[in-house]
Scaffold this motif. Structure first.
Motif, mmCIF file in Angstrom:
data_model
loop_
_atom_site.group_PDB
_atom_site.id
_atom_site.type_symbol
_atom_site.label_atom_id
_atom_site.label_comp_id
_atom_site.label_asym_id
_atom_site.label_seq_id
_atom_site.Cartn_x
_atom_site.Cartn_y
_atom_site.Cartn_z
ATOM 1 N N ASP A 1 0.705 -1.500 0.081
ATOM 2 C CA ASP A 1 0.396 0.083 0.413
ATOM 3 C C ASP A 1 0.932 1.260 0.450
ATOM 4 O O ASP A 1 0.317 2.224 0.688
ATOM 5 N N SER A 2 1.556 1.447 -1.189
ATOM 6 C CA SER A 2 3.092 2.442 -0.978
ATOM 7 C C SER A 2 3.180 2.824 -2.684
ATOM 8 O O SER A 2 3.183 2.295 -3.379
ATOM 9 N N ILE A 3 3.487 3.766 -2.136
ATOM 10 C CA ILE A 3 4.078 4.848 -3.441
ATOM 11 C C ILE A 3 5.808 5.214 -3.657
ATOM 12 O O ILE A 3 5.701 5.591 -2.198
ATOM 13 N N VAL A 4 6.182 4.502 -4.330
ATOM 14 C CA VAL A 4 7.198 4.608 -3.957
ATOM 15 C C VAL A 4 8.474 5.334 -4.731
ATOM 16 O O VAL A 4 8.224 4.388 -6.052
ATOM 17 N N VAL A 5 9.495 6.205 -4.611
ATOM 18 C CA VAL A 5 9.378 7.211 -5.729
ATOM 19 C C VAL A 5 11.631 7.039 -5.128
ATOM 20 O O VAL A 5 11.840 7.282 -4.317
ATOM 21 N N ILE A 6 11.880 6.607 -6.344
ATOM 22 C CA ILE A 6 13.628 6.768 -5.925
ATOM 23 C C ILE A 6 14.846 7.185 -7.414
ATOM 24 O O ILE A 6 13.738 7.168 -8.007
ATOM 25 N N ALA A 7 15.414 8.282 -6.443
ATOM 26 C CA ALA A 7 16.198 8.979 -6.764
ATOM 27 C C ALA A 7 17.632 8.270 -7.884
ATOM 28 O O ALA A 7 17.807 7.080 -7.996
ATOM 29 N N VAL A 8 17.858 8.763 -9.459
ATOM 30 C CA VAL A 8 18.352 8.081 -10.181
ATOM 31 C C VAL A 8 19.218 9.434 -10.443
ATOM 32 O O VAL A 8 19.206 10.066 -11.423
ATOM 33 N N HIS A 9 20.905 8.913 -10.921
ATOM 34 C CA HIS A 9 21.940 9.770 -10.672
ATOM 35 C C HIS A 9 22.933 9.727 -12.568
ATOM 36 O O HIS A 9 22.836 8.773 -11.990
ATOM 37 N N GLY A 10 23.084 10.622 -12.936
ATOM 38 C CA GLY A 10 24.051 10.364 -13.396
ATOM 39 C C GLY A 10 23.369 9.294 -15.210
ATOM 40 O O GLY A 10 22.712 8.686 -15.201
ATOM 41 N N PRO B 1 19.001 15.404 -9.382
ATOM 42 C CA PRO B 1 18.859 13.371 -9.809
ATOM 43 C C PRO B 1 18.901 14.419 -11.666
ATOM 44 O O PRO B 1 17.847 15.192 -11.343
ATOM 45 N N THR B 2 18.799 12.912 -12.016
ATOM 46 C CA THR B 2 18.585 12.673 -13.794
ATOM 47 C C THR B 2 17.176 12.139 -14.180
ATOM 48 O O THR B 2 16.840 12.549 -14.892
ATOM 49 N N GLY B 3 16.917 11.496 -13.188
ATOM 50 C CA GLY B 3 15.816 11.278 -13.170
ATOM 51 C C GLY B 3 15.154 9.820 -11.671
ATOM 52 O O GLY B 3 15.610 10.084 -10.752
ATOM 53 N N ALA B 4 13.978 9.445 -11.943
ATOM 54 C CA ALA B 4 13.278 8.593 -11.123
ATOM 55 C C ALA B 4 12.880 7.626 -11.281
ATOM 56 O O ALA B 4 12.236 6.983 -12.508
ATOM 57 N N VAL B 5 12.792 6.503 -10.901
ATOM 58 C CA VAL B 5 11.556 5.728 -10.817
ATOM 59 C C VAL B 5 11.126 5.037 -9.822
ATOM 60 O O VAL B 5 10.485 5.483 -8.839
ATOM 61 N N LEU B 6 9.796 4.344 -10.500
ATOM 62 C CA LEU B 6 8.915 4.718 -10.190
ATOM 63 C C LEU B 6 7.663 2.898 -9.474
ATOM 64 O O LEU B 6 7.602 2.927 -10.524
ATOM 65 N N TYR B 7 7.505 2.863 -8.193
ATOM 66 C CA TYR B 7 6.927 1.987 -7.906
ATOM 67 C C TYR B 7 5.203 2.365 -7.520
ATOM 68 O O TYR B 7 5.035 2.941 -6.567
ATOM 69 N N LEU B 8 4.208 1.932 -7.146
ATOM 70 C CA LEU B 8 2.865 1.692 -6.633
ATOM 71 C C LEU B 8 2.511 0.505 -6.277
ATOM 72 O O LEU B 8 2.186 -0.815 -6.829
ATOM 73 N N CYS B 9 2.534 0.370 -5.003
ATOM 74 C CA CYS B 9 1.959 -1.565 -4.216
ATOM 75 C C CYS B 9 1.096 -1.277 -3.960
ATOM 76 O O CYS B 9 1.182 -0.417 -2.545
ATOM 77 N N GLN B 10 0.102 -2.372 -4.319
ATOM 78 C CA GLN B 10 -1.040 -1.818 -3.269
ATOM 79 C C GLN B 10 -1.370 -4.134 -3.715
ATOM 80 O O GLN B 10 -1.804 -3.591 -5.025
ATOM 81 N N PRO C 1 12.560 12.534 -15.341
ATOM 82 C CA PRO C 1 11.517 11.914 -15.724
ATOM 83 C C PRO C 1 11.544 10.967 -14.965
ATOM 84 O O PRO C 1 12.709 10.344 -15.083
ATOM 85 N N VAL C 2 10.663 10.265 -15.035
ATOM 86 C CA VAL C 2 10.520 8.872 -14.938
ATOM 87 C C VAL C 2 10.798 7.957 -15.856
ATOM 88 O O VAL C 2 9.991 7.539 -16.656
ATOM 89 N N PHE C 3 11.894 7.005 -15.331
ATOM 90 C CA PHE C 3 12.305 5.872 -16.147
ATOM 91 C C PHE C 3 11.640 4.863 -16.794
ATOM 92 O O PHE C 3 11.375 4.174 -18.020
ATOM 93 N N GLU C 4 11.468 4.433 -15.703
ATOM 94 C CA GLU C 4 10.487 3.339 -15.414
ATOM 95 C C GLU C 4 9.444 3.698 -14.481
ATOM 96 O O GLU C 4 9.624 4.127 -12.880
ATOM 97 N N ALA C 5 7.716 3.145 -14.433
ATOM 98 C CA ALA C 5 6.801 3.171 -13.309
ATOM 99 C C ALA C 5 6.426 1.644 -13.440
ATOM 100 O O ALA C 5 5.572 1.161 -14.683
ATOM 101 N N LEU C 6 6.432 1.121 -11.886
ATOM 102 C CA LEU C 6 5.884 -0.120 -12.227
ATOM 103 C C LEU C 6 4.695 -0.362 -11.404
ATOM 104 O O LEU C 6 4.439 0.473 -10.539
ATOM 105 N N CYS C 7 4.278 -1.341 -11.862
ATOM 106 C CA CYS C 7 2.405 -1.610 -10.478
ATOM 107 C C CYS C 7 3.130 -3.307 -9.724
ATOM 108 O O CYS C 7 3.343 -4.037 -10.612
ATOM 109 N N LEU C 8 3.016 -3.449 -8.505
ATOM 110 C CA LEU C 8 3.499 -4.561 -7.866
ATOM 111 C C LEU C 8 2.323 -4.419 -6.840
ATOM 112 O O LEU C 8 1.931 -4.070 -6.335
#
Length: 413
Positions: A51-60, A102-111, A143-150
């Motif tokens: 039941d979470s939003i998780v966003v991770i910074a991506v660098h370089g 960050p140069t971008g981000a990776v996104l997860y939605l878990c529910q 920019p979000v390089f990948e966005a996933l639903c788990l």
């Protein structure tokens, strides 16, 4: 909302995992594609973020993973745009505070799927939230390089609509422990400690059928002790007696370590049975005094640490009814012991729970910020060691302050 600082590095999403041995070189793990990104998430956080939003910074250019933000998914869709904006801004601000935009981000939605809902309906329902988050990150030039639903042991990509690689029914996650990331995490001593709900449940108030007796005991203790804690002539006696009781209960926990292989919930039930309602109430009320709480924080390492952690968790569960705010003190102590012993995952969970109980708890706020910023707890440990030495060792050494009001250590339950 939490921000962690552990660094992981991919290619394009590689991950640097410390080996845990100072003599060992840094280990690099290459995560290739959505499947390995999905598999890596619990190792990045230390738990399964249900039941979470998780966003991770991506660098370089090589996509090094940086700081991350976790937030519970708001239950009201109308709140999603504001939540997305806050998550993106918090991730950017935290990263820039560490000097690395960050140069971008990776996104997860878990529910998990709702009752009667197919797992494949989850990504459909959460797609508008993913779109809000992607837009909020792009607006900040991340920019979000990948966005996933788990969900339900499967994953879906919000960035790909091609059924040949991203079918509507989703893709099954790999079996636990079977990926390169799992192997690297095991080598580094990083373990997944269950789901976020399971970790938080260890700190939740007692079941409703047990709460009335505990609340009655808290009423009695508060009426007896709070006036004395405010009385200049009596407060030192109450402090001494509170620490004496805490030391007595710590000894009780020390003499009864959990049996090997017992699940956490069984350990907690057993620990709850070791403290009477009156003992718990007296100690909870006594810990509302800042000096007493700071003295109790000296049980932070060595043979004291695990019994103290079990005791503080048990006291946090006893803060029921009108006394839920009182949980901030024992939960802050639980978070401190976890952080002091290297368990950052449980430290963040306990400190977040402490702040939910009392958002104005300064000690919890400071520890939460320090833990999330990746600071070393050793300077605080050193201060507490010096404090402990100054008054002659263990906190119960002050019992000579005199007899007086307050609880006497009782027999083991």
């Amino acid at each position: 909302m939490t921000q962690s600082d552990r660094r992981f590095t991919p290619q394009p999403f590689s991950s640097d995992v410390a080996s845990g041995l100072a003599s060992e070189p840094e280990q690099r793990v290459t995560l290739r594609g959505p499947a390995e990104l999905a598999d890596a998430l619990p190792y990045l956080l230390g738990y399964h973020p249900d039941d979470s939003i998780v966003v991770i910074a991506v660098h370089g250019e090589h996509g090094r993973f940086g700081g991350r933000i976790r937030l519970g998914i708001p239950s009201v869709p109308q709140e999603w745009p504001e939540a997305a904006r806050q998550v993106a801004e918090c991730l950017l601000a935290g990263s820039e505070a560490e000097g690395d935009r960050p140069t971008g981000a990776v996104l997860y939605l878990c529910q998990d799927a709702r009752s009667g809902e197919e797992p494949s309906a989850v990504p459909v329902r959460l797609r508008p939230l993913a779109q809000e988050l992607r837009a909020a990150c792009v607006a900040l030039d991340m920019p979000v390089f990948e966005a996933l639903c788990l969900s339900g042991g499967r994953f879906w990509s919000f960035c790909c609509d091609d059924p040949r690689c991203c079918p509507p029914e989703g893709i099954e996650l790999r079996p636990p422990g079977s990926s390169p990331m799992a192997a690297a995490a095991t080598y580094a001593g990083i373990r997944v400690q269950g789901t976020l709900k399971e970790l938080a449940a260890r700190l939740a108030p007692l079941a409703p059928h047990r709460a009335p007796l505990q609340e009655q005991a808290l009423d009695t203790a508060a009426a007896d002790l709070l006036p004395r804690m405010l009385d200049v002539s009596a407060k030192e006696i109450v402090r001494a007696r509170t620490l004496e009781l805490a030391a007595h209960l710590l000894g009780r926990f020390s003499s009864s370590p959990p049996a090997a292989g017992r699940c956490p919930s069984e350990v907690d039930v057993s620990d709850d049975a070791r403290i009477s309602e009156a003992e718990a109430a007296a100690l909870i009320v006594g810990l509302q005094d800042r000096i007493t709480r700071d003295r109790a924080a000296e049980w932070m390492e060595g043979v004291d640490a695990q019994p103290a952690l079990r005791l503080w968790r048990a006291l946090g569960r006893r803060c029921v009814g009108a006394f839920t705010e009182y949980a901030a003190a024992p939960l802050t102590l639980a978070g401190w012991v976890s952080w002091s012993t290297g368990d950052e995952t449980n430290a963040r969970v306990a400190l977040s729970a402490a702040l939910e109980a009392d958002p104005e708890c300064v000690f919890a706020r400071l520890l939460h910020s320090a833990c999330n910023s990746g600071l070393d707890p050793e300077p605080l440990r050193g201060t507490l060691r010096g404090q402990r030495a100054a008054h002659g060792g263990r906190p119960e050494a002050c019992r000579g302050a005199g007899a007086g009001p307050g609880p006497r250590p009782g027999p083991e339950a």
